[in-house]
Motif scaffolding. Structure first.
Motif, PDB file in Angstrom:
ATOM      1  N   ASP A  60      35.806   3.739   4.637  1.00  0.00           N
ATOM      2  CA  ASP A  60      36.032   3.983   6.061  1.00  0.00           C
ATOM      3  C   ASP A  60      34.773   3.862   6.911  1.00  0.00           C
ATOM      4  O   ASP A  60      34.775   4.251   8.072  1.00  0.00           O
ATOM      5  N   LYS A  61      33.690   3.323   6.333  1.00  0.00           N
ATOM      6  CA  LYS A  61      32.450   3.162   7.096  1.00  0.00           C
ATOM      7  C   LYS A  61      32.679   2.186   8.243  1.00  0.00           C
ATOM      8  O   LYS A  61      33.368   1.184   8.090  1.00  0.00           O
ATOM      9  N   ALA A  62      32.065   2.479   9.377  1.00  0.00           N
ATOM     10  CA  ALA A  62      32.234   1.621  10.556  1.00  0.00           C
ATOM     11  C   ALA A  62      31.216   0.483  10.601  1.00  0.00           C
ATOM     12  O   ALA A  62      31.417  -0.492  11.307  1.00  0.00           O
ATOM     13  N   ASP A  63      30.135   0.604   9.852  1.00  0.00           N
ATOM     14  CA  ASP A  63      29.095  -0.426   9.928  1.00  0.00           C
ATOM     15  C   ASP A  63      29.033  -1.217   8.628  1.00  0.00           C
ATOM     16  O   ASP A  63      29.591  -0.826   7.616  1.00  0.00           O
ATOM     17  N   GLY A  64      28.358  -2.362   8.682  1.00  0.00           N
ATOM     18  CA  GLY A  64      28.180  -3.179   7.487  1.00  0.00           C
ATOM     19  C   GLY A  64      29.393  -4.030   7.194  1.00  0.00           C
ATOM     20  O   GLY A  64      29.897  -4.744   8.059  1.00  0.00           O
ATOM     21  N   THR A  66      33.051  -5.407   6.702  1.00  0.00           N
ATOM     22  CA  THR A  66      34.300  -5.155   7.421  1.00  0.00           C
ATOM     23  C   THR A  66      35.283  -4.465   6.478  1.00  0.00           C
ATOM     24  O   THR A  66      35.089  -4.447   5.258  1.00  0.00           O
ATOM     25  N   LYS A  67      36.352  -3.930   7.023  1.00  0.00           N
ATOM     26  CA  LYS A  67      37.376  -3.304   6.187  1.00  0.00           C
ATOM     27  C   LYS A  67      38.002  -4.342   5.246  1.00  0.00           C
ATOM     28  O   LYS A  67      38.279  -4.039   4.088  1.00  0.00           O
ATOM     29  N   ALA A  68      38.187  -5.572   5.723  1.00  0.00           N
ATOM     30  CA  ALA A  68      38.737  -6.625   4.861  1.00  0.00           C
ATOM     31  C   ALA A  68      37.751  -6.962   3.740  1.00  0.00           C
ATOM     32  O   ALA A  68      38.162  -7.154   2.588  1.00  0.00           O
ATOM     33  N   GLU A  69      36.460  -7.020   4.046  1.00  0.00           N
ATOM     34  CA  GLU A  69      35.468  -7.302   3.004  1.00  0.00           C
ATOM     35  C   GLU A  69      35.433  -6.197   1.956  1.00  0.00           C
ATOM     36  O   GLU A  69      35.266  -6.465   0.761  1.00  0.00           O
ATOM     37  N   ARG A  70      35.607  -4.965   2.374  1.00  0.00           N
ATOM     38  CA  ARG A  70      35.636  -3.846   1.428  1.00  0.00           C
ATOM     39  C   ARG A  70      36.834  -3.993   0.483  1.00  0.00           C
ATOM     40  O   ARG A  70      36.712  -3.781  -0.721  1.00  0.00           O
ATOM     41  N   GLU A  71      37.964  -4.377   1.027  1.00  0.00           N
ATOM     42  CA  GLU A  71      39.152  -4.589   0.191  1.00  0.00           C
ATOM     43  C   GLU A  71      38.974  -5.809  -0.713  1.00  0.00           C
ATOM     44  O   GLU A  71      39.478  -5.829  -1.835  1.00  0.00           O
ATOM     45  N   LEU A  72      38.242  -6.815  -0.252  1.00  0.00           N
ATOM     46  CA  LEU A  72      37.929  -7.982  -1.073  1.00  0.00           C
ATOM     47  C   LEU A  72      37.188  -7.549  -2.331  1.00  0.00           C
ATOM     48  O   LEU A  72      37.478  -8.029  -3.439  1.00  0.00           O
ATOM     49  N   VAL A  73      36.239  -6.626  -2.181  1.00  0.00           N
ATOM     50  CA  VAL A  73      35.505  -6.089  -3.333  1.00  0.00           C
ATOM     51  C   VAL A  73      36.471  -5.393  -4.294  1.00  0.00           C
ATOM     52  O   VAL A  73      36.408  -5.600  -5.511  1.00  0.00           O
ATOM     53  N   VAL A  74      37.372  -4.581  -3.756  1.00  0.00           N
ATOM     54  CA  VAL A  74      38.316  -3.841  -4.601  1.00  0.00           C
ATOM     55  C   VAL A  74      39.199  -4.807  -5.388  1.00  0.00           C
ATOM     56  O   VAL A  74      39.408  -4.637  -6.590  1.00  0.00           O
ATOM     57  N   VAL A  75      39.716  -5.830  -4.723  1.00  0.00           N
ATOM     58  CA  VAL A  75      40.618  -6.765  -5.387  1.00  0.00           C
ATOM     59  C   VAL A  75      39.875  -7.572  -6.451  1.00  0.00           C
ATOM     60  O   VAL A  75      40.382  -7.764  -7.556  1.00  0.00           O
ATOM     61  N   ALA A  76      38.664  -8.038  -6.150  1.00  0.00           N
ATOM     62  CA  ALA A  76      37.887  -8.789  -7.143  1.00  0.00           C
ATOM     63  C   ALA A  76      37.571  -7.904  -8.348  1.00  0.00           C
ATOM     64  O   ALA A  76      37.738  -8.330  -9.501  1.00  0.00           O
ATOM     65  N   THR A  77      37.133  -6.678  -8.102  1.00  0.00           N
ATOM     66  CA  THR A  77      36.814  -5.748  -9.182  1.00  0.00           C
ATOM     67  C   THR A  77      38.051  -5.422 -10.009  1.00  0.00           C
ATOM     68  O   THR A  77      38.016  -5.456 -11.241  1.00  0.00           O
ATOM     69  N   SER A  78      39.145  -5.133  -9.340  1.00  0.00           N
ATOM     70  CA  SER A  78      40.374  -4.742 -10.038  1.00  0.00           C
ATOM     71  C   SER A  78      40.965  -5.905 -10.819  1.00  0.00           C
ATOM     72  O   SER A  78      41.518  -5.706 -11.905  1.00  0.00           O
ATOM     73  N   GLY A  79      40.838  -7.125 -10.287  1.00  0.00           N
ATOM     74  CA  GLY A  79      41.268  -8.297 -11.041  1.00  0.00           C
ATOM     75  C   GLY A  79      40.425  -8.467 -12.292  1.00  0.00           C
ATOM     76  O   GLY A  79      40.948  -8.739 -13.377  1.00  0.00           O
ATOM     77  N   ALA A  80      39.117  -8.307 -12.153  1.00  0.00           N
ATOM     78  CA  ALA A  80      38.210  -8.425 -13.300  1.00  0.00           C
ATOM     79  C   ALA A  80      38.531  -7.387 -14.369  1.00  0.00           C
ATOM     80  O   ALA A  80      38.360  -7.647 -15.561  1.00  0.00           O
ATOM     81  N   ASN A  81      39.014  -6.227 -13.936  1.00  0.00           N
ATOM     82  CA  ASN A  81      39.345  -5.139 -14.860  1.00  0.00           C
ATOM     83  C   ASN A  81      40.823  -5.128 -15.258  1.00  0.00           C
ATOM     84  O   ASN A  81      41.273  -4.191 -15.921  1.00  0.00           O
ATOM     85  N   HIS A  82      41.573  -6.146 -14.833  1.00  0.00           N
ATOM     86  CA  HIS A  82      42.993  -6.284 -15.191  1.00  0.00           C
ATOM     87  C   HIS A  82      43.805  -5.053 -14.806  1.00  0.00           C
ATOM     88  O   HIS A  82      44.664  -4.598 -15.562  1.00  0.00           O
ATOM     89  N   CYS A  83      43.522  -4.516 -13.633  1.00  0.00           N
ATOM     90  CA  CYS A  83      44.218  -3.310 -13.178  1.00  0.00           C
ATOM     91  C   CYS A  83      45.362  -3.681 -12.245  1.00  0.00           C
ATOM     92  O   CYS A  83      45.153  -3.961 -11.065  1.00  0.00           O
ATOM     93  N   THR A  84      46.560  -3.684 -12.788  1.00  0.00           N
ATOM     94  CA  THR A  84      47.735  -4.063 -12.012  1.00  0.00           C
ATOM     95  C   THR A  84      47.909  -3.169 -10.792  1.00  0.00           C
ATOM     96  O   THR A  84      48.153  -3.664  -9.689  1.00  0.00           O
TER      97      THR A  84
END
Length: 191
Positions: A60-64, A66-84
């Motif tokens: 929920d940080k307002a700086d740095g 974007t919210k979409a970029e933060r979710e991009l990190v989550v999806v890339a990480t979760s895909g790498a970890n095979h987390c459905t």
């Protein structure tokens, strides 16, 4: 296939301590449903509280980033970890925040080949480097991220989000957490 949400059972929002009931209720009001992760972690209120606090501090940080970029990190990480669970849940959020119905699927299934702008590519590559072999992570990965324009604070955010979701992915595996059906269509169809 089992209809169980979690192999350790769930706690419904009305049975959570007051502070957590309010926090989870606010999320449910916004999304229209209670994400199963909160029901699954509900039987350990202190851990749910800590998870929500760290999640909110990073996401929920307002700086740095974007919210979409933060979710991009989550999806890339979760895909790498095979987390459905996390691919489905955060893929839905990424689709909404990026206003792109295909991006999450492409990132989670083949993050190395998905077409991204230079900044997005640097974010995904950094998350993958940490998710796949964190012990080998070093100056070369930092230099690549900086060359793409990421600040040290943004690099830290990518790393911290990757770390939080590595933990979250493993909790989802432990619990055999099932994604809510609502996540599958979010960001794919007009609301």
């Amino acid at each position: 296939m089992s209809d169980e949400v979690s192999r350790f059972g769930v706690v419904e929002p009305e049975d959570l301590p007051d502070d957590l009931r309010d926090r989870v209720g606010a999320i449910a009001d916004k999304s229209g449903f209670v994400p199963n992760i909160f029901r699954a972690l509900g039987h350990r209120p202190a851990e749910l509280r800590a998870f929500l606090d760290y999640h909110d501090a990073l996401m929920d940080k307002a700086d740095g980033l974007t919210k979409a970029e933060r979710e991009l990190v989550v999806v890339a990480t979760s895909g790498a970890n095979h987390c459905t669970y996390c691919v489905v849940a955060h893929g839905a959020i990424l689709r909404v925040r990026a206003k792109d119905p295909e991006l999450a699927d492409r990132v989670s299934s083949n993050p190395w080949q998905v077409e991204l702008d230079e900044r997005g590519r640097a974010i995904v590559d950094l998350a993958l480097a940490l998710a796949h072999d964190s012990a080998a992570f070093g100056e070369a990965e930092l230099a690549d991220a900086r060359e793409a324009g990421l600040t040290d604070d943004e690099i830290w955010d990518v790393g911290a989000i990757t770390a939080l979701f590595a933990m979250s992915n493993r909790l989802a595996h432990l619990t055999a957490l099932r994604p809510n059906p609502e996540f599958f269509l979010m960001g794919r169809l007009p609301r």
